[in-house]
Design an enzyme around this catalytic site. Structure first.
Site, mmCIF file in Angstrom:
data_model
loop_
_atom_site.group_PDB
_atom_site.id
_atom_site.type_symbol
_atom_site.label_atom_id
_atom_site.label_comp_id
_atom_site.label_asym_id
_atom_site.label_seq_id
_atom_site.Cartn_x
_atom_site.Cartn_y
_atom_site.Cartn_z
ATOM 1 N N HIS A 280 0.686 -1.265 0.104
ATOM 2 C CA HIS A 280 0.195 0.009 0.017
ATOM 3 C C HIS A 280 0.946 1.422 -0.014
ATOM 4 O O HIS A 280 0.195 2.018 -0.434
ATOM 5 C CB HIS A 280 -0.920 0.133 1.385
ATOM 6 C CG HIS A 280 -1.861 -1.069 1.434
ATOM 7 N ND1 HIS A 280 -2.758 -1.515 0.451
ATOM 8 C CD2 HIS A 280 -2.472 -1.827 2.472
ATOM 9 C CE1 HIS A 280 -3.462 -2.155 0.828
ATOM 10 N NE2 HIS A 280 -3.179 -2.561 1.974
ATOM 11 N N CYS B 229 4.104 -1.321 -3.928
ATOM 12 C CA CYS B 229 3.840 -1.868 -5.274
ATOM 13 C C CYS B 229 4.162 -0.780 -6.247
ATOM 14 O O CYS B 229 3.827 0.481 -5.955
ATOM 15 C CB CYS B 229 2.227 -2.097 -5.379
ATOM 16 S SG CYS B 229 1.814 -2.623 -6.893
ATOM 17 N N SER C 242 -11.014 -9.435 3.666
ATOM 18 C CA SER C 242 -10.469 -9.192 2.251
ATOM 19 C C SER C 242 -11.713 -8.523 1.432
ATOM 20 O O SER C 242 -12.613 -9.309 1.028
ATOM 21 C CB SER C 242 -9.862 -10.002 1.402
ATOM 22 O OG SER C 242 -9.861 -9.970 0.129
ATOM 23 N N SER C 243 -11.943 -7.301 1.385
ATOM 24 C CA SER C 243 -12.932 -6.641 0.297
ATOM 25 C C SER C 243 -12.924 -7.000 -1.028
ATOM 26 O O SER C 243 -13.770 -7.465 -1.691
ATOM 27 C CB SER C 243 -12.869 -5.219 0.485
ATOM 28 O OG SER C 243 -11.886 -4.489 -0.003
ATOM 29 N N ASN C 244 -11.698 -7.376 -1.441
ATOM 30 C CA ASN C 244 -11.793 -7.986 -3.017
ATOM 31 C C ASN C 244 -12.384 -9.259 -2.929
ATOM 32 O O ASN C 244 -12.815 -9.342 -4.040
ATOM 33 C CB ASN C 244 -10.507 -7.470 -3.865
ATOM 34 C CG ASN C 244 -9.448 -8.624 -3.432
ATOM 35 O OD1 ASN C 244 -9.355 -9.744 -3.791
ATOM 36 N ND2 ASN C 244 -8.535 -8.323 -2.322
ATOM 37 N N GLU D 244 -3.505 3.223 1.571
ATOM 38 C CA GLU D 244 -2.980 3.573 0.220
ATOM 39 C C GLU D 244 -2.920 4.952 0.208
ATOM 40 O O GLU D 244 -2.323 5.644 -0.302
ATOM 41 C CB GLU D 244 -3.324 2.772 -0.885
ATOM 42 C CG GLU D 244 -2.890 3.319 -2.090
ATOM 43 C CD GLU D 244 -3.475 2.664 -3.631
ATOM 44 O OE1 GLU D 244 -3.776 1.280 -3.550
ATOM 45 O OE2 GLU D 244 -3.546 3.092 -4.590
ATOM 46 N N THR E 272 -5.424 2.908 -6.613
ATOM 47 C CA THR E 272 -5.390 1.918 -7.608
ATOM 48 C C THR E 272 -6.499 1.151 -7.675
ATOM 49 O O THR E 272 -6.707 0.406 -8.791
ATOM 50 C CB THR E 272 -4.206 0.995 -7.370
ATOM 51 O OG1 THR E 272 -4.264 0.426 -5.959
ATOM 52 C CG2 THR E 272 -2.730 1.728 -7.589
ATOM 53 N N HIS F 37 -8.322 4.774 3.633
ATOM 54 C CA HIS F 37 -7.608 3.656 3.143
ATOM 55 C C HIS F 37 -5.999 3.861 3.453
ATOM 56 O O HIS F 37 -5.685 4.668 2.685
ATOM 57 C CB HIS F 37 -7.767 3.103 1.698
ATOM 58 C CG HIS F 37 -7.532 1.979 1.069
ATOM 59 N ND1 HIS F 37 -6.124 1.658 0.770
ATOM 60 C CD2 HIS F 37 -8.036 0.654 1.081
ATOM 61 C CE1 HIS F 37 -5.985 0.470 0.532
ATOM 62 N NE2 HIS F 37 -6.953 -0.337 0.465
ATOM 63 N N SER G 206 -5.410 -11.583 -2.191
ATOM 64 C CA SER G 206 -4.461 -11.686 -0.924
ATOM 65 C C SER G 206 -4.715 -13.278 -0.585
ATOM 66 O O SER G 206 -4.299 -13.710 0.575
ATOM 67 C CB SER G 206 -5.043 -10.976 0.157
ATOM 68 O OG SER G 206 -6.450 -11.120 0.438
HETATM 69 FE FE1 SF4 Z 1 -0.305 -3.431 -6.888
HETATM 70 FE FE2 SF4 Z 1 -2.431 -3.671 -8.292
HETATM 71 FE FE3 SF4 Z 1 -1.830 -5.713 -6.498
HETATM 72 FE FE4 SF4 Z 1 -2.696 -3.018 -5.694
HETATM 73 S S1 SF4 Z 1 -3.734 -4.502 -6.685
HETATM 74 S S2 SF4 Z 1 -0.750 -4.269 -5.086
HETATM 75 S S3 SF4 Z 1 -1.579 -1.890 -7.286
HETATM 76 S S4 SF4 Z 1 -0.703 -5.216 -8.417
#
Ligand code: SF4
Length: 653
Positions: A72, A94, A221-223, A123, A165, A121, A267
């Site tokens: 992040h 990243c 993990s929200s994603n 990030e 991102t 957040h 993750s």
């Molecule tokens: Fe990097 Fe994209 Fe993974 Fe975020 S989602 S850590 S920006 S590769």
């Protein structure tokens, strides 16, 4: 049955790089720190700890040890602070995030930076803290607009816009387009990373083909949760953190040729995905070997487990209802509840209108929370599926059904039919173009189903117009079967022509010829009626093939001929008014509606060369009734007869 893993699943490039850097550092130094957990996955964090990677909350806790900055990224101040305490700072930010840091860091002090994203957040916090100028975090366009309205950013400032991102790309495109149109001073950078979007697209593609999707990832993990939501739109979906959590009994309900898909959040370590994959393959092999086992008995066993899992269909008994939810008993250790929004699609319905204590309803489990012993269920999702099947049958049978208009939406209205949303396009509502759709709200309407699709959770389209047409056609058919000469109607004038008026008598319009409008003489029909007037009419004649009806508005009780014959007789001498002159004589009105003819030969005892030289329209004359033809309703008058009588009387004197 067979298993397939989504093309893109699990660690993204940034997370994979951060973990690799941490593991290499731990191998070199034995014990290292990370500023916050490297990854939202309990098991992966525990595994890293086992290898000597420990997470700390403050940089001061890393004293004398190497410290990893996670993907992040962090602000410049935090990084400087870390360098004071840690023996070594390993920057695992990243590269995609680092690129944003560089953009905002290079800005002049007086510039302004807008960061689209969630201001809580890590990030976004890191990007804000890396800017060389004032930076603002905004969640949407409204917040950006406020910056300009408050004067935080002026129209002539040097300003830029970047995005977190993982910000939703479609929203980014929408906001950045509006910003570009309104605020020319803002330079826009597309900084969105497509790793998350690609995982979502691959999961969606797989879920479309699969009977069951297993989504693997950490609870926080929200994603991963987002992946589960996407898959849940297309097929039964379960969310697990490891292979041990897979509700294997769910496989018993699948067909033998079913595809089972696996996807995982950014993750989720590869070894967790591999374990889930292997466990599924083992179980499928076992099931295939036991495939002669009776399916019904398997289902029975499943019921006896009474174990709830996401996607399980259950019979639920309503225990109590409140304004917000219904509490239900599902025969499991968890207490079930269904919130109002999951009971119905009707935004106007109250919980107590839908269910009452003691009702037994079909519902599907949407979330099980064993930490508090509850299970969230949905009735409307089951209803929606049953509704789609039922509405498909309604469409095929062309039946007319009835529902209540619950919402006016863009392009039409939503009608709720047995808890299923049916979209009625504006052109099918029966409301004329430019009319108000709001007038339909909360009204019960009859409609037909014209389209049912299963895509994206199902879509049903209806038509009130088609149902209305069917009713009108039936009424017309009945009208032509029952119409009779002499039948009376109360109608409304629809249009006026020089030869008569068209009158709406229900299913059809009939014509009242000008001569049939009134017993009196008429110049133009508009002298007597106007559009919208209500008039009583009687059928004179009709033609079912040509669909024509001829009507009369003359009231038989007011027939002036009846009055005339009852009051006058042949030989009477009366006063009459000349109303028209023709070549063969003049017509004179005796009473309104009855004119008599004074033939040219009956005007004078002398020869009349030109009638107009003797009589004028409007002139009152004394005449004698010399003939009454009751059959043809004609009266003959004579001035000459009176002259002759006078002359003979004078002769006698
Ligand atoms: Fe990097 Fe994209 Fe993974 Fe975020 S989602 S850590 S920006 S590769």
């Amino acid at each position: 049955m067979y298993v397939e893993i989504a093309e893109k699943a699990g660690f993204c490039f940034g997370v994979e790089r951060a973990i690799a850097l941490a593991e290499q550092a731990a191998e070199r130094n034995g014990d290292i720190c990370t500023l916050g957990e490297l990854i939202h996955n309990e098991r992966a964090v525990a595994e890293l700890e086992r290898k000597g990677v420990r997470s700390v909350v403050n940089v001061s806790e890393s004293k004398g040890k190497p410290l990893i900055i996670r993907s992040h990224g962090v602000s410049r101040i935090v990084e400087a602070e870390a360098r004071k305490h840690a023996s070594e700072v390993i920057d695992a930010t990243c590269p995609f995030v680092k690129k944003i840091h560089n953009i905002v860091a290079e800005l002049p002090e007086k510039a302004k930076a807008i960061i689209l994203g969630d201001n809580d957040h890590p990030e976004v916090i890191g990007i804000m803290g890396s800017a060389g100028c004032t930076a603002f975090a905004c969640r949407d366009f409204e917040e950006i607009k406020n910056l300009f309205e408050r004067g935080d950013i002026a129209e002539n400032d040097t300003a830029i816009l970047v995005a977190q991102t993982t910000f939703d790309r479609s929203r980014f495109l929408e906001y950045s387009r509006t910003v570009g149109e309104r605020y020319g001073c803002v330079k826009i950078y597309d900084t969105i990373c497509d790793a998350t979007v690609k995982r979502q697209d691959c999961a969606r593609e797989l879920a479309k083909r699969a009977a069951l999707m297993i989504v693997v990832g950490g609870r926080s993990s929200s994603n991963t949760r987002k992946l589960a939501d996407i898959c849940g739109e297309y097929c039964e979906t379960v969310f697990v953190t490891s292979a041990d959590e897979i509700p294997l009994q769910i496989l018993n309900g699948l067909r033998s040729d079913s595809l089972i898909g696996i996807t995982a959040g950014a993750s989720t370590p590869a070894y967790t995905i591999k374990e889930v994959h292997e466990r599924m393959n083992e179980e499928i092999t076992k099931i295939n070997n036991e495939n002669e086992e009776d399916f019904a008995s398997l289902l029975e066993q499943d019921q006896s487990f009474n174990r709830l899992y996401t996607g399980k269909r259950v019979k639920a008994t309503v225990v109590s209802v409140s304004k917000k939810e219904a509490v239900v008993e599902v025969g499991a250790k968890q207490t079930g509840y269904i919130v109002r929004e999951e009971l119905t699609n009707d935004p106007n319905a109250e919980v107590e209108d839908i269910v009452k204590p003691g009702d037994i309803i079909d519902a599907v489990v949407v979330k099980v929370d064993d930490s508090v012993g509850t299970a969230a269920l949905s009735k409307k999702r089951v209803d929606a599926q049953l509704g789609l099947e039922k509405l498909q049958a309604v469409k095929e049978s062309a039946e007319t059904i009835e529902g209540t208009v619950a919402q006016v939406v863009k392009g039409g209205v939503i009608v709720i039919y047995e808890n299923t949303r049916v979209f009625i396009p504006a052109s099918h509502t029966g409301v004329p173009r430019g009319g108000k759709l709001d007038d339909l709200l909360k009204k019960s309407v009859k409609f037909k189903i014209i389209e049912v699709t299963n895509e994206r959770g199902g879509r049903v389209v209806g038509s009130i117009r088609q149902a209305n047409k069917e009713v009108r056609d039936a009424e017309r058919a009945k009208f032509w079967e029952s119409i009779e000469v002499g039948q009376k109607f109360d109608g409304e004038v629809r249009s006026i022509e020089s030869y008569g008026v068209f009158v709406d008598i229900g299913p059809v319009d009939g014509l009242v010829h000008t001569a049939d409008l009134t017993w009196n003489r008429v110049g133009h029909p508009k002298d007597i009626v106007k559009v919208g007037d209500k008039i009583s009419v009687v059928v004179k004649s009709f033609d079912p093939e040509k669909k024509r009806v001829s009507l009369s508005a003359k009231d038989p009780d007011d027939n002036p001929w009846t009055k005339f014959v009852s009051e006058y007789q042949k030989g009477d001498v009366i006063k009459a008014t000349v109303v028209s002159i023709t070549e063969f004589g003049a017509f004179a009105q005796i009473i309104p509606g009855v004119d008599g003819l004074i033939h040219i030969s009956q005007i004078s005892t002398e020869r009349v060369a030109s009638i107009a030289s003797v009589l004028t329209v409007g002139q009152e004359v004394e005449v004698k009734i010399i003939d009454i033809d009751e059959e043809k309703s004609r009266v003959s008058l004579s001035i000459k007869a009176l002259m002759e009588t006078e002359a003979s009387a004078e002769d006698e004197e």
